[in-house]
Motif scaffolding. Structure first.
Motif, PDB file in Angstrom:
ATOM      1  N   ARG A 240      56.757  48.278   6.503  1.00 43.45           N
ATOM      2  CA  ARG A 240      57.830  47.502   5.864  1.00 43.45           C
ATOM      3  C   ARG A 240      58.624  48.384   4.903  1.00 43.45           C
ATOM      4  O   ARG A 240      59.070  47.943   3.849  1.00 43.45           O
ATOM      5  CB  ARG A 240      57.238  46.299   5.127  1.00 43.45           C
ATOM      6  CG  ARG A 240      56.545  45.295   6.034  1.00 43.45           C
ATOM      7  CD  ARG A 240      56.146  44.049   5.259  1.00 43.45           C
ATOM      8  NE  ARG A 240      55.073  44.321   4.304  1.00 43.45           N
ATOM      9  CZ  ARG A 240      54.826  43.567   3.238  1.00 43.45           C
ATOM     10  NH1 ARG A 240      55.596  42.521   2.970  1.00 43.45           N
ATOM     11  NH2 ARG A 240      53.823  43.867   2.436  1.00 43.45           N
ATOM     12  N   GLY A 241      58.794  49.634   5.286  1.00 43.96           N
ATOM     13  CA  GLY A 241      59.459  50.595   4.425  1.00 43.96           C
ATOM     14  C   GLY A 241      60.838  50.155   3.961  1.00 43.96           C
ATOM     15  O   GLY A 241      61.652  49.682   4.755  1.00 43.96           O
ATOM     16  N   PHE A 242      61.083  50.259   2.658  1.00 43.61           N
ATOM     17  CA  PHE A 242      62.366  49.964   2.013  1.00 43.61           C
ATOM     18  C   PHE A 242      62.744  48.479   2.068  1.00 43.61           C
ATOM     19  O   PHE A 242      63.893  48.125   1.812  1.00 43.61           O
ATOM     20  CB  PHE A 242      63.505  50.786   2.629  1.00 43.61           C
ATOM     21  CG  PHE A 242      63.316  52.267   2.545  1.00 43.61           C
ATOM     22  CD1 PHE A 242      63.250  52.907   1.321  1.00 43.61           C
ATOM     23  CD2 PHE A 242      63.203  53.040   3.695  1.00 43.61           C
ATOM     24  CE1 PHE A 242      63.072  54.279   1.233  1.00 43.61           C
ATOM     25  CE2 PHE A 242      63.025  54.414   3.617  1.00 43.61           C
ATOM     26  CZ  PHE A 242      62.961  55.033   2.385  1.00 43.61           C
ATOM     27  N   ASP A 258      69.438  46.107   7.264  1.00 40.29           N
ATOM     28  CA  ASP A 258      69.676  44.710   7.626  1.00 40.29           C
ATOM     29  C   ASP A 258      70.929  44.192   6.916  1.00 40.29           C
ATOM     30  O   ASP A 258      71.063  44.355   5.694  1.00 40.29           O
ATOM     31  CB  ASP A 258      68.472  43.854   7.241  1.00 40.29           C
ATOM     32  CG  ASP A 258      68.608  42.429   7.746  1.00 40.29           C
ATOM     33  OD1 ASP A 258      68.330  42.197   8.930  1.00 40.29           O
ATOM     34  OD2 ASP A 258      69.027  41.561   6.952  1.00 40.29           O
ATOM     35  N   PRO A 259      71.850  43.537   7.637  1.00 35.48           N
ATOM     36  CA  PRO A 259      73.110  43.098   7.021  1.00 35.48           C
ATOM     37  C   PRO A 259      72.964  41.893   6.105  1.00 35.48           C
ATOM     38  O   PRO A 259      73.877  41.605   5.324  1.00 35.48           O
ATOM     39  CB  PRO A 259      73.995  42.768   8.228  1.00 35.48           C
ATOM     40  CG  PRO A 259      73.028  42.414   9.310  1.00 35.48           C
ATOM     41  CD  PRO A 259      71.835  43.287   9.092  1.00 35.48           C
ATOM     42  N   ILE A 263      71.189  46.420   2.974  1.00 32.65           N
ATOM     43  CA  ILE A 263      72.509  46.947   2.614  1.00 32.65           C
ATOM     44  C   ILE A 263      73.367  47.198   3.849  1.00 32.65           C
ATOM     45  O   ILE A 263      74.354  47.926   3.783  1.00 32.65           O
ATOM     46  CB  ILE A 263      72.372  48.249   1.796  1.00 32.65           C
ATOM     47  CG1 ILE A 263      71.569  49.301   2.577  1.00 32.65           C
ATOM     48  CG2 ILE A 263      71.722  47.967   0.451  1.00 32.65           C
ATOM     49  CD1 ILE A 263      71.531  50.657   1.894  1.00 32.65           C
ATOM     50  N   GLY A 264      73.005  46.562   4.957  1.00 25.77           N
ATOM     51  CA  GLY A 264      73.772  46.756   6.182  1.00 25.77           C
ATOM     52  C   GLY A 264      75.205  46.275   6.089  1.00 25.77           C
ATOM     53  O   GLY A 264      76.077  46.765   6.811  1.00 25.77           O
ATOM     54  N   ALA A 265      75.470  45.304   5.200  1.00 31.30           N
ATOM     55  CA  ALA A 265      76.834  44.791   5.037  1.00 31.30           C
ATOM     56  C   ALA A 265      77.628  45.581   4.003  1.00 31.30           C
ATOM     57  O   ALA A 265      78.796  45.280   3.759  1.00 31.30           O
ATOM     58  CB  ALA A 265      76.790  43.315   4.644  1.00 31.30           C
ATOM     59  N   PRO A 318      66.265  47.773  10.439  1.00 33.08           N
ATOM     60  CA  PRO A 318      66.584  46.569   9.650  1.00 33.08           C
ATOM     61  C   PRO A 318      65.366  45.657   9.527  1.00 33.08           C
ATOM     62  O   PRO A 318      64.664  45.408  10.504  1.00 33.08           O
ATOM     63  CB  PRO A 318      67.697  45.907  10.464  1.00 33.08           C
ATOM     64  CG  PRO A 318      67.463  46.371  11.869  1.00 33.08           C
ATOM     65  CD  PRO A 318      66.910  47.765  11.759  1.00 33.08           C
ATOM     66  N   ILE A 319      65.112  45.191   8.322  1.00 32.97           N
ATOM     67  CA  ILE A 319      64.011  44.253   8.085  1.00 32.97           C
ATOM     68  C   ILE A 319      64.583  43.044   7.356  1.00 32.97           C
ATOM     69  O   ILE A 319      65.102  43.165   6.245  1.00 32.97           O
ATOM     70  CB  ILE A 319      62.882  44.898   7.260  1.00 32.97           C
ATOM     71  CG1 ILE A 319      62.291  46.098   8.019  1.00 32.97           C
ATOM     72  CG2 ILE A 319      61.794  43.877   6.949  1.00 32.97           C
ATOM     73  CD1 ILE A 319      61.206  46.833   7.264  1.00 32.97           C
TER      74      ILE A 319
END
Length: 506
Positions: A240-242, A258-259, A263-265, A318-319
């Motif tokens: 579950r890194g970061f 992950d958006p 910070i994917g968005a 992404p998580i």
């Protein structure tokens, strides 16, 4: 392949420290910054061969490189007590759930520091957490990240600490954790389970920028130490890194790609701006340990270095946090309730029964404005479109009220006073802080959340205890019980053996 570089803004004149998080480092007030570049020793793998980057050609260049690496790795933050003014002399108490861990003297003093260390012993302490005398360090020293540091960077750091740092003949306080954490040899088992003793290796399938970002993120800046959740034995859960982790009263958020939860968005430019300044309007502002990281180190990285970190983070798996369906910064808010307070009395009497609206009006609205929109320059940020108020975890909202915000970047000093026990404004009770938090959440953030007075009380005490700290009071009794059972079994077996021997001899 070309040489790989990372650059950091170099600061020389003064060092000042405000506060630290559990593992995140303390504030360095660094003045007189000048731009420079320093060659890292990231090995270059091409067709199964390694071509090392060229070494600095003088001791002075090595010392300069080592100093830059020490700043990037936040060494001074934990190994310097600011009010004493003796750099790297140790003695700073790192408050952990297991007890207070005092940092060691890492000046070249032969009596109190590491002056007698060989380079091999220095490298072993840095990468494996083992001192020259064979004693094991606790992972409050992030050797699980520094283990990836290349030989050339270790050599530069060693040269700097031995030749570029003034020796201080002062022995810091000794760490004395409660049993069984006081048994340092237990770290042998922990390291066998969780320490991956290997150097950073360039991925030839990735770009030079990506590799530079990976080295900065995973090794020098040790971002995972705060942003990755830990298992029951306090090791990072790398699956579950970061993905975000609780650090005492603060929450280090999800920084995967992950958006929604991460910070994917965010655009690359927004990530760079946040790392450089600690603030992005309409998204987030740094507080607690992250404010210290920005103030101490990240603001001195070049734009290229920060962009390489952004590139690397945007490439992570992404998580998604369970239950999240929109970004925490996506809530627009529903407006304040200032008008309902007009004509009421005793708004500044802290002893009187107070609603969240009245408390917010008295202690928060003058800076964040009654409508929660924040100051014009957003030094006091908007309370809507804000990850501290719009997410599923209210920890950072509570912690900001309890502990305040103190962040210095360039010529700007962002200071929000705290309302905890040592407040110079007005200490607030758990009930009052819960009331303010709930008002902010209902009006400007995630209205599905509710903060209780007990939530504030737990945060005031340092946050939820991890499993190991929770069971610690029972471990001595359990240990005695196990020893008693073993002793009983041994005596019973010995007595039975004697009986059998006596019977066979008849």
């Amino acid at each position: 392949m070309n040489q790989r570089f990372f650059s950091i803004r170099h600061a020389f004149d003064s060092v000042a420290k405000n506060s630290r998080a559990l593992i995140a480092c303390a504030a360095l007030g660094l003045a007189g910054a000048v731009g420079t570049h320093v060659t890292t020793a990231m090995a270059q793998q091409v067709a199964n061969s390694v071509t090392p980057a060229p070494a600095p050609n003088s001791e002075a260049a090595l010392i300069k490189q080592g100093r830059l690496l020490a700043i990037a790795s936040d060494c001074m933050a934990c190994h310097t007590v600011t009010d004493k003014g003796r750099e790297f002399a140790g003695g700073y108490g790192i408050v952990s759930p297991m007890g207070t861990i005092y940092s060691t003297n890492i000046t070249p003093s032969r009596r109190a520091g590491i002056g007698n260390y060989t380079e091999a012993q220095f490298a072993r302490a840095l990468r494996e957490g083992v001192r020259a005398d064979g004693a094991h360090l606790y992972p409050a020293m992030p050797y699980t990240a520094y283990t990836g540091m290349t030989d050339r960077d270790v050599h530069a750091l060693y040269t700097y600490f031995m030749k570029g740092v003034e020796p201080v003949d002062e022995v810091p306080p000794q760490t004395a954790l409660p049993f069984p954490f006081s048994i340092r040899q237990s770290m042998i088992v922990w390291n066998l389970l969780f320490l991956k003793d290997r150097r950073f290796a360039v991925d030839p399938q990735k770009s030079e920028e990506w590799n530079r970002g990976a080295y900065l993120t995973n090794v020098l800046a040790h971002c995972s130490a705060c942003h990755t959740p830990r298992n029951m034995l306090m090791a990072e859960d790398l699956d579950r890194g970061f993905s975000g982790a609780q650090l005492g009263p603060w929450y280090a958020p999800n920084i995967t790609s992950d958006p929604v939860s991460g910070i994917g968005a965010w655009s690359d430019a927004e990530i760079v701006d946040y790392l450089k300044t600690g603030h992005v309007i309409g998204k987030n502002q740094a507080a607690g340990g992250m404010a210290e990281a920005v103030q101490n180190s990240l603001q001195f990285l070049s734009a290229d270095d920060l962009h390489s970190i952004a590139v690397y983070l945007k490439s992570t798996a992404p998580i998604r946090t369970s239950g999240e369906s929109r970004p925490a910064f996506g809530i627009a808010g529903r407006g304040g309730d200032e008008a309902s307070l007009r004509g009421t009395s005793s708004q500044n009497n802290v002893e009187a029964p107070r609603s969240g609206a009245a408390l917010f009006s008295g202690y928060c609205a003058s800076c964040h404005r009654p409508d929660g929109a924040g100051s014009t320059d957003q030094s006091y940020p908007s309370l809507f479109h804000n990850t501290a108020t719009g997410g599923l975890n209210p920890s950072n909202l509570i912690a900001a009220i309890l502990h305040g915000v103190d962040r210095k970047v360039g010529d700007q000093h962002v200071l929000m006073p705290n309302f905890g026990d040592d407040s110079f404004v007005q200490p607030l009770t758990d009930e009052q802080i819960a009331a303010i938090s709930n008002y902010v959440l209902q009006r400007f953030g995630n209205s599905n959340l509710t903060v209780s007075a007990n939530d504030v009380a737990v945060a005031r005490k340092g946050g939820q205890l991890p499993f190991l700290a929770w069971v610690q009071p029972f471990l001595p009794v359990a240990g005695i019980a196990v020893l008693a059972i073993l002793a009983f079994g041994f005596l019973w077996g010995k007595r039975r053996s004697r009986r059998l021997t006596a019977q066979s001899s008849r």
